[in-house]
Scaffold this active site. Structure first.
Site, PDB file in Angstrom:
ATOM      1  N   LYS A 196      19.873  -4.467 -33.958  1.00  0.00           N
ATOM      2  CA  LYS A 196      19.868  -3.738 -35.227  1.00  0.00           C
ATOM      3  C   LYS A 196      18.456  -3.324 -35.631  1.00  0.00           C
ATOM      4  O   LYS A 196      18.224  -2.164 -35.967  1.00  0.00           O
ATOM      5  CB  LYS A 196      20.489  -4.588 -36.338  1.00  0.00           C
ATOM      6  CG  LYS A 196      21.554  -5.558 -35.879  1.00  0.00           C
ATOM      7  CD  LYS A 196      22.953  -4.973 -35.836  1.00  0.00           C
ATOM      8  CE  LYS A 196      23.842  -5.853 -34.981  1.00  0.00           C
ATOM      9  NZ  LYS A 196      25.223  -5.863 -35.261  1.00  0.00           N
ATOM     10  N   ASP A 207      21.251 -18.050 -36.341  1.00  0.00           N
ATOM     11  CA  ASP A 207      21.555 -16.733 -35.790  1.00  0.00           C
ATOM     12  C   ASP A 207      20.816 -15.716 -36.657  1.00  0.00           C
ATOM     13  O   ASP A 207      21.135 -15.558 -37.838  1.00  0.00           O
ATOM     14  CB  ASP A 207      23.082 -16.517 -35.856  1.00  0.00           C
ATOM     15  CG  ASP A 207      23.498 -15.139 -35.347  1.00  0.00           C
ATOM     16  OD1 ASP A 207      22.619 -14.356 -34.934  1.00  0.00           O
ATOM     17  OD2 ASP A 207      24.711 -14.848 -35.360  1.00  0.00           O
ATOM     18  N   TRP A 238      30.669 -14.672 -38.891  1.00  0.00           N
ATOM     19  CA  TRP A 238      30.960 -13.607 -37.928  1.00  0.00           C
ATOM     20  C   TRP A 238      32.077 -14.104 -37.005  1.00  0.00           C
ATOM     21  O   TRP A 238      31.934 -15.181 -36.416  1.00  0.00           O
ATOM     22  CB  TRP A 238      29.681 -13.303 -37.148  1.00  0.00           C
ATOM     23  CG  TRP A 238      29.789 -12.190 -36.164  1.00  0.00           C
ATOM     24  CD1 TRP A 238      30.299 -10.950 -36.372  1.00  0.00           C
ATOM     25  CD2 TRP A 238      29.333 -12.222 -34.797  1.00  0.00           C
ATOM     26  NE1 TRP A 238      30.192 -10.189 -35.232  1.00  0.00           N
ATOM     27  CE2 TRP A 238      29.604 -10.956 -34.241  1.00  0.00           C
ATOM     28  CE3 TRP A 238      28.731 -13.190 -33.996  1.00  0.00           C
ATOM     29  CZ2 TRP A 238      29.296 -10.629 -32.935  1.00  0.00           C
ATOM     30  CZ3 TRP A 238      28.418 -12.867 -32.689  1.00  0.00           C
ATOM     31  CH2 TRP A 238      28.701 -11.600 -32.164  1.00  0.00           C
ATOM     32  N   ALA A 246      20.041 -11.881 -36.744  1.00  0.00           N
ATOM     33  CA  ALA A 246      20.384 -10.606 -36.108  1.00  0.00           C
ATOM     34  C   ALA A 246      19.986  -9.404 -36.959  1.00  0.00           C
ATOM     35  O   ALA A 246      20.132  -8.267 -36.514  1.00  0.00           O
ATOM     36  CB  ALA A 246      21.882 -10.553 -35.827  1.00  0.00           C
TER      37      ALA A 246
HETATM   38  C1  LMR Z   1      29.338  -6.722 -36.532  1.00  0.00           C
HETATM   39  O1  LMR Z   1      29.438  -7.829 -37.078  1.00  0.00           O
HETATM   40  O2  LMR Z   1      30.031  -5.752 -36.862  1.00  0.00           O
HETATM   41  C2  LMR Z   1      28.331  -6.539 -35.433  1.00  0.00           C
HETATM   42  O3  LMR Z   1      27.615  -7.700 -35.233  1.00  0.00           O
HETATM   43  C3  LMR Z   1      28.902  -5.979 -34.208  1.00  0.00           C
HETATM   44  C4  LMR Z   1      29.762  -6.939 -33.452  1.00  0.00           C
HETATM   45  O4  LMR Z   1      29.493  -7.134 -32.264  1.00  0.00           O
HETATM   46  O5  LMR Z   1      30.707  -7.490 -34.017  1.00  0.00           O
END
Ligand code: LMR
Length: 394
Positions: free
Chosen positions: A243, A208, A127, A210
């Protein structure tokens, strides 16, 4: 003073959201930001959340401060959901955070206090906000191989070879489930091998999590995290409720820190509380209170689990439909990985130029690394996407 400021790098996911909003084309398809949408394109408030809010409105008699680490009942309820009984409660410190991002930020601050020279190891890819936060806090980082772009599966041998280079005092960031951005996940036997390697190197895992409940189910998605929690002396876990409870804007998350022994837990807890005080004092409470009410009430919990399960199954159905449609339209099963991946995302393995063509020529928005949000589709748009994927030559 402010004239000294330089422009900051643009967050790609946020920029894509804005670009999509400004696109006047009808029939445009948003597969960008990781937000769940139903077949009507709506991100609904979950039934149990609505019901809990109604009750809360009736019974809430004050909005005075809670504790600096949030309401302890929230920590207990959410850590129970994530960890089950994998770790003794006297080794666990928790502090509520403004969302999963808040939990990650706070975890990195904690690492900085405890091990300022640590290298934080990140999956390649990960991410984008992970490296961004780590850089912002001035910590060192390194990549470990994770995704094999040819097979679109986990490059487990590469991952293990790279993680062997982690040292005691370093931190290895793992995605608990539903890897973002690839959708490719570790199997339980692989988690076991990772746990053994971390134990050998002395590096500390940070998980992490999520998307618990979006992959194979609430328990299944927590299995890797629980295995790590039960087998390693120290573990950091950042959990998000955005989420799986659909409460994105309420900013509801939890940082958990597992200490080696009960004697250390008090100091760890005190440091988590201290960090909250320095950064924002008290964490947001509304979302945390709703989550606590839902998890503590048998009826609300059952209804929430039921709705979450239909969300999960809906996404699995879309994966299967897309894989089938691609097989039909491309005349090959090279897209079979779409049905194998889990969670909201799959990485298609397309070039940035192909992703751009999808946007310009077909009004289909996905992140530039070819991550698509499966929940942005519905039964009608799946064939449209499949046709576009084939048309741009992916
Ligand atoms: C994403 O990866 O799209 C989500 O976790 C939202 C974000 O905050 O980036």
């Amino acid at each position: 003073m402010l004239t000294n400021l330089n422009a900051q790098p643009v967050d790609k996911i946020m920029a894509l959201m804005a670009q999509y909003r400004e696109d006047p084309r009808e029939g445009k398809i948003d597969l960008g930001v990781g937000v769940y949408k139903n077949a009507q394109g709506v991100t609904p408030v979950m039934r149990a959340v609505k019901a809990a809010e109604k009750v809360l409105w009736e019974i809430e008699g004050t909005k005075s401060y809670t504790g600096l680490a949030g309401d302890p009942a929230f920590g207990q309820a959410l850590s129970g959901l994530v960890l089950g009984d994998s770790v003794a409660s006297d080794r666990l410190a928790c502090a509520a955070q403004p969302g999963g991002t808040g939990a990650i930020h706070q975890a990195v601050e904690l690492i900085k206090m405890a091990s300022p020279d640590a290298t934080i190891w990140l999956s390649n890819p990960t991410w984008p906000n992970h490296p961004s936060i780590i850089k912002h806090l001035g910590m060192k980082m390194a990549d470990y191989r994770y995704f094999d772009n040819d097979s679109r599966a986990v490059d487990f041998d590469g991952m293990m070879a790279d993680l062997a280079g982690a040292k005691a005092g370093d931190v290895v960031l793992l995605h608990g489930c539903c890897h973002n951005p690839t959708g490719a996940n570790l199997t339980l036997p692989q988690w076991k091998e990772v746990a053994a390697l971390l134990e050998k190197t002395g590096a500390t895992p940070m998980i992490d999590i999520a998307y618990q409940g979006f992959g194979d189910g609430l328990e299944e998605d927590a299995a890797g995290t629980r295995l790590i929690a039960s087998s390693l002396p120290e573990v950091l876990i950042a959990a998000s409720c955005s989420k799986n409870f659909g409460i994105y804007r309420e900013r509801t998350g939890l940082l958990m820190a597992i200490s080696d022994n009960a004697g250390q837990t008090g100091t760890t807890q005190q440091n988590l509380t201290h960090l909250n005080r320095q950064n924002f004092s008290f964490p947001p409470d509304h979302g945390a209170r709703l989550v606590t009410m839902i998890l503590e009430d048998e009826g609300l919990r059952a209804d929430w689990m039921d709705e979450l399960e239909s969300v999960r199954k809906g996404m699995l159905g879309l994966r299967e439909q897309l894989a089938g449609e691609l097989q039909k339209q491309a005349g090959s099963d090279r897209f079979g990985f779409v049905a194998e991946h889990r969670g909201m995302f799959s990485r298609l393995g397309a070039t940035p130029e192909q992703v751009e063509r999808l946007r310009v020529e077909h009004g289909i928005y996905m992140v530039g690394d070819s991550r698509l949000n499966i929940a942005g589709l519905n039964a009608e748009t799946v064939p449209v996407l499949a046709e576009a994927i084939v048309a741009v030559g992916i």
